[in-house]
Motif scaffolding. Structure first.
Motif, PDB file in Angstrom:
ATOM      1  N   UNK A 375       0.871  -1.174   0.000  1.00 51.93           N
ATOM      2  CA  UNK A 375       0.000   0.000   0.000  1.00 51.93           C
ATOM      3  C   UNK A 375       0.906   1.220   0.000  1.00 51.93           C
ATOM      4  N   UNK A 376       0.891   1.979  -1.088  1.00 53.11           N
ATOM      5  CA  UNK A 376       1.789   3.121  -1.215  1.00 53.11           C
ATOM      6  C   UNK A 376       0.995   4.391  -1.479  1.00 53.11           C
ATOM      7  N   UNK A 377       1.483   5.528  -0.994  1.00 57.78           N
ATOM      8  CA  UNK A 377       0.763   6.781  -1.223  1.00 57.78           C
ATOM      9  C   UNK A 377       0.769   7.156  -2.700  1.00 57.78           C
ATOM     10  N   UNK A 378      -0.335   7.777  -3.133  1.00 59.61           N
ATOM     11  CA  UNK A 378      -0.390   8.252  -4.509  1.00 59.61           C
ATOM     12  C   UNK A 378      -0.519   9.771  -4.539  1.00 59.61           C
ATOM     13  N   UNK A 379      -0.454  10.335  -5.738  1.00 57.54           N
ATOM     14  CA  UNK A 379      -0.415  11.789  -5.881  1.00 57.54           C
ATOM     15  C   UNK A 379      -1.689  12.460  -5.420  1.00 57.54           C
ATOM     16  N   UNK A 428       8.190  -0.562  -6.522  1.00 56.48           N
ATOM     17  CA  UNK A 428       9.148  -1.495  -5.930  1.00 56.48           C
ATOM     18  C   UNK A 428      10.053  -2.026  -7.035  1.00 56.48           C
ATOM     19  N   UNK A 429      11.195  -2.529  -6.613  1.00 52.27           N
ATOM     20  CA  UNK A 429      12.111  -3.228  -7.508  1.00 52.27           C
ATOM     21  C   UNK A 429      12.307  -4.638  -6.961  1.00 52.27           C
ATOM     22  N   UNK A 430      11.917  -5.628  -7.723  1.00 52.11           N
ATOM     23  CA  UNK A 430      12.052  -7.010  -7.270  1.00 52.11           C
ATOM     24  C   UNK A 430      13.481  -7.477  -7.544  1.00 52.11           C
ATOM     25  N   UNK A 431      14.171  -7.837  -6.469  1.00 49.10           N
ATOM     26  CA  UNK A 431      15.575  -8.234  -6.552  1.00 49.10           C
ATOM     27  C   UNK A 431      15.742  -9.732  -6.742  1.00 49.10           C
ATOM     28  N   UNK A 432      14.841 -10.513  -6.148  1.00 52.25           N
ATOM     29  CA  UNK A 432      14.954 -11.965  -6.263  1.00 52.25           C
ATOM     30  C   UNK A 432      13.575 -12.580  -6.089  1.00 52.25           C
ATOM     31  N   UNK A 433      13.232 -13.465  -7.000  1.00 55.35           N
ATOM     32  CA  UNK A 433      11.979 -14.229  -6.919  1.00 55.35           C
ATOM     33  C   UNK A 433      12.338 -15.627  -7.373  1.00 55.35           C
ATOM     34  N   UNK A 456      12.986  -4.244  -3.182  1.00 51.43           N
ATOM     35  CA  UNK A 456      13.385  -2.948  -2.628  1.00 51.43           C
ATOM     36  C   UNK A 456      12.226  -1.973  -2.775  1.00 51.43           C
ATOM     37  N   UNK A 457      11.913  -1.276  -1.689  1.00 53.06           N
ATOM     38  CA  UNK A 457      10.845  -0.283  -1.682  1.00 53.06           C
ATOM     39  C   UNK A 457      11.377   1.022  -2.275  1.00 53.06           C
ATOM     40  N   UNK A 458      10.582   1.662  -3.136  1.00 52.45           N
ATOM     41  CA  UNK A 458      11.020   2.876  -3.814  1.00 52.45           C
ATOM     42  C   UNK A 458      10.265   4.129  -3.368  1.00 52.45           C
ATOM     43  N   UNK A 459       9.277   3.968  -2.502  1.00 52.82           N
ATOM     44  CA  UNK A 459       8.437   5.099  -2.108  1.00 52.82           C
ATOM     45  C   UNK A 459       8.371   5.213  -0.596  1.00 52.82           C
ATOM     46  N   UNK A 460       8.682   6.389  -0.075  1.00 51.38           N
ATOM     47  CA  UNK A 460       8.550   6.626   1.364  1.00 51.38           C
ATOM     48  C   UNK A 460       7.089   6.513   1.797  1.00 51.38           C
ATOM     49  N   UNK A 461       6.903   6.139   3.072  1.00 49.15           N
ATOM     50  CA  UNK A 461       5.560   6.099   3.631  1.00 49.15           C
ATOM     51  C   UNK A 461       4.709   4.954   3.129  1.00 49.15           C
ATOM     52  N   UNK A 462       5.342   3.891   2.690  1.00 55.41           N
ATOM     53  CA  UNK A 462       4.602   2.731   2.187  1.00 55.41           C
ATOM     54  C   UNK A 462       4.354   1.723   3.308  1.00 55.41           C
ATOM     55  N   UNK A 463       3.446   0.809   3.043  1.00 57.50           N
ATOM     56  CA  UNK A 463       3.160  -0.285   3.974  1.00 57.50           C
ATOM     57  C   UNK A 463       3.251  -1.608   3.233  1.00 57.50           C
ATOM     58  N   UNK A 508       3.414  -3.394   8.121  1.00 54.85           N
ATOM     59  CA  UNK A 508       4.838  -3.099   8.263  1.00 54.85           C
ATOM     60  C   UNK A 508       5.137  -1.778   7.560  1.00 54.85           C
ATOM     61  N   UNK A 509       5.575  -0.772   8.311  1.00 55.65           N
ATOM     62  CA  UNK A 509       5.937   0.523   7.736  1.00 55.65           C
ATOM     63  C   UNK A 509       7.321   0.431   7.099  1.00 55.65           C
ATOM     64  N   UNK A 510       7.408   0.840   5.839  1.00 60.19           N
ATOM     65  CA  UNK A 510       8.680   0.803   5.121  1.00 60.19           C
ATOM     66  C   UNK A 510       8.857   2.109   4.353  1.00 60.19           C
ATOM     67  N   UNK A 511      10.107   2.399   4.026  1.00 64.84           N
ATOM     68  CA  UNK A 511      10.438   3.605   3.281  1.00 64.84           C
ATOM     69  C   UNK A 511      11.358   3.269   2.122  1.00 64.84           C
ATOM     70  N   UNK A 512      11.575   4.238   1.267  1.00 62.24           N
ATOM     71  CA  UNK A 512      12.438   4.040   0.108  1.00 62.24           C
ATOM     72  C   UNK A 512      13.803   3.535   0.543  1.00 62.24           C
TER      73      UNK A 512
END
Length: 659
Positions: A375-379, A428-433, A456-463, A508-512
């Motif tokens: 769940x990531x913030x949008x514009x 997001x950038x998927x590093x390994x699947x 890897x998460x690319x956007x601050x304030x994501x869940x 889970x709170x995550x950031x870029x």
């Protein structure tokens, strides 16, 4: 009147094809990744009794054959051409829906003024409101926290969408446009089924269709009884556990007594834990519900693949699911993560049938399905909510066959989302699947490997949400000398100073820049690992399923310079002190059972169910807590001394005696 066998076979295939065409229509016109790629949906045709007489064989969720539409149909009263029923409430739909994000629709199909069949479909939608994005949280304690509850209502009246119902839908979702896109795809699927039913009537006549609806279910019933009559009669008991209820460290027990007699099966869940103050309850309403009987259907189809896929398969199945338990909760119990408990029900059915048919049934599958959600913030100030991947493990090995790696169609038959599509939809950038080496349980036939998803998460304030995480502690068990699969895990920023090893998560709170890694369990192995062909182990190493170290440790196979060292392998295998168990649960489960024995736990749960609903969880926590207070904090993951185990057992016995 009964139809002749040729006509019945023709109509059976036509009806199944209609259901599959409905599914294809839904998938091709759907809006969200979970429909277009994952295929978390299904369609079917129901007869006048509301039971499915035709179900798709190769697309969509495979486990809902036994759902019943009749209560939802009865709840709305008189139906007219163009009406469509919508529902998502598990209690008011009498178990048709089992958690709120699943939107179910039913459309009556008319011919000359009378209903001749019903079309049904469901979709797991992105969000129906509630406490967290995507609406599903393991820590919800009542259904009111899980989003908008929709009792059976008419979404469509005479072909026109009810604007009041749409207003409620849009106002109670973080993703109203995505939801409406999938709803319109559902309506298109129901319309496709209606067109095909008109064609069937034109070719065969309405009375033939109506008779086929009855005959197909009766035929499946008879075929199922014939298959079940091949199972040795008797009562087979099996117990398995969820790691915990998501809000405490206490495991959740599922107990089954499976009785086979004269071509019938009775499933008795007496001894199962009371419903939990978390979202893992299965709203079966005490019936042979789809979530409690799926393994029976799978067994019947494994033994006889000619049986038509419809509600008749459940004709020989009866059930005891005590009210107020995890498998038959009382309102307003939360149900959002009911699939986690349903998977464990699948495991106890698998285990019990395995006692009756050891050469047919496999070891435990990975035992988890984790829709990993971002769940990531949008514009616009809202949030983009999407499923990254429905993470699964592998299937259990069985006599003569390895398990399937990274694939477990045990309850749902979901597909994965292509990496490129996920990265196009989310920041997001998927590093390994990839598959997890050494995760499949060792055996003469190896359990299927679990999977790893690292991004890897690319956007601050994501869940990140990972509902349904399981088998982090109690491993998928092995059979007939096979070893259990490796447990799962979740780690953030692995290998850095910000590394965090986590258990189950809610939000889970995550950031870029944060790197998240989900690893799912492997499945159980079957048979003695030291009897596995060394060349098969070498092939596993070459394919990345087993490491060189794992080959030596688990199989006694020494590999050097890319080949098997036959002499060293023989020496290692001959030096072992062989031990073999019919079911290898793993050290954590063995430690737990050393304190909490089956007979005493049965007595414990029987006493709990006699208490008022509001008191049960408090008494349960106190009794188990009194025992666990005598054990190390890491128990059962870590060892306990004999004295500690004895003290814990005595404390539990005393607690049960005083209830």
């Amino acid at each position: 009147m009964k139809l002749d066998p040729v006509t019945l076979e023709v109509l059976s295939n036509k009806a199944a094809a209609i259901a599959e065409e409905m599914c294809l229509t839904l998938q091709r016109t759907g809006r969200t990744l979970y429909v277009k790629e994952t295929a978390d949906f299904a369609c079917a045709l129901a007869g006048l009794d509301g039971r499915f007489f035709a179900y798709p064989r190769s697309i969509g969720v495979s486990g809902f054959v036994g759902l019943e539409c009749a209560p939802a149909i009865a709840a709305v009263g008189t139906l007219e051409p163009g009406d469509v029923i919508l529902a998502n409430d598990p209690y008011r739909s009498e178990g048709l829906a089992t958690h709120l994000p699943d939107l179910h629709m039913i459309k009556p199909y008319f011919h000359e003024g009378r209903i001749v069949a019903y079309g049904w479909c469901f979709v797991h939608c992105s969000d129906v409101g509630g406490r967290v994005p995507s609406s599903i949280s393991p820590t919800n304690v009542e259904i009111y926290q899980e989003g908008l509850r929709i009792p059976p209502v008419k979404l469509m009246r005479r072909g026109e969408m009810n604007p009041d119902v749409r207003l409620f839908l849009d106002a109670n979702s973080r993703t109203p446009d995505a939801n409406m896109g999938d709803i319109r795809a559902m309506l298109a699927a129901l319309a496709a089924g209606e067109r095909r039913i008109v064609q069937v009537i034109a070719q065969h006549g309405v009375e033939t269709l109506l008779q086929a609806e009855e005959d197909l279910i009766a035929y499946a019933n008879a075929k199922a009884r014939e298959v079940l009559s091949r199972i040795p009669e008797g009562t087979y008991r099996f117990v398995d556990y969820l790691d915990d209820d998501g809000v405490s460290r206490l495991p959740v027990r599922l107990s089954l007594a499976l009785t086979v007699r004269d071509g019938t099966v009775h499933l008795d869940f007496t001894g199962t834990d009371p419903q939990v103050a978390a979202a893992m309850n299965i709203p079966s309403r005490g019936r042979p519900h789809a979530w409690l009987t799926l393994r029976v259907l799978a067994l019947i189809h494994t033994i006889d693949r000619t049986v038509p896929l419809n509600a008749g398969l459940l004709g020989p199945v009866s059930i005891t699911a005590p009210a107020g338990t995890v498998v038959n909760p009382q309102e307003p119990a939360a149900t959002g993560v009911r699939h986690a408990a349903a998977i464990r029900v699948n495991d106890v059915l698998n285990g019990a049938f395995g006692l009756a048919l050891p050469s047919v049934m496999p070891a435990a599958a990975s035992g988890t399905v984790i829709p990993v959600v971002m769940a990531e913030p949008n514009a616009a100030g809202g949030r983009n909510v999407q499923v990254i991947e429905p993470m699964i493990g592998g299937t259990g090995a069985r006599e003569g066959h390895d398990g399937v790696d990274g694939r477990d169609s045990g309850i749902s038959n979901l597909a994965n989302n292509p990496v490129e599509t996920v990265e196009a939809e989310l920041g997001i950038e998927i590093l390994r699947y990839a598959l997890r080496p050494d995760s499949g349980g060792a055996g003469k036939w190896r359990g299927g490997c679990g999977m790893e998803l690292t991004f890897r998460v690319l956007t601050d304030g994501s869940n990140v949400l990972g509902r349904g995480m399981e088998r982090l502690m109690f491993r998928p068990w092995g059979r007939s000398g096979g070893m259990p699969g490796a447990p799962g895990s979740l780690v953030v920023n692995e290998g850095t100073e910000r590394q965090r090893w986590l258990g189950k998560i809610d939000v889970l709170d995550v950031n870029a820049g944060d790197v998240v890694c989900f690893r799912t369990p492997g499945a159980g192995g079957w048979g003695d690992p030291y009897e596995r062909d060394p060349e098969a182990v070498l092939a596993d190493v070459g394919n990345g399923f087993v490491t060189v170290e794992g080959a030596m440790r688990d199989y006694g196979v020494v590999i050097a310079d890319g080949t098997v060292d036959a002499a060293a392998t023989k020496a290692v295998r001959e030096s072992r002190n062989a031990t073999s168990r019919d079911v290898a649960f793993g050290p954590e489960r063995e430690a737990w059972d050393s304190v909490f024995g089956a007979a005493l736990f049965d007595e414990f749960n029987a006493k709990l169910l006699k208490l008022p609903l509001a008191r049960r969880q408090a008494v349960r926590r106190a009794a188990l807590g009194a025992a666990l207070a005598n054990l190390p904090a890491e128990f059962p993951r870590g060892p306990a001394t004999t004295e500690e185990v004895d003290a814990a057992r005595a404390a539990f016995e005393n607690a049960v005696a005083t209830i």
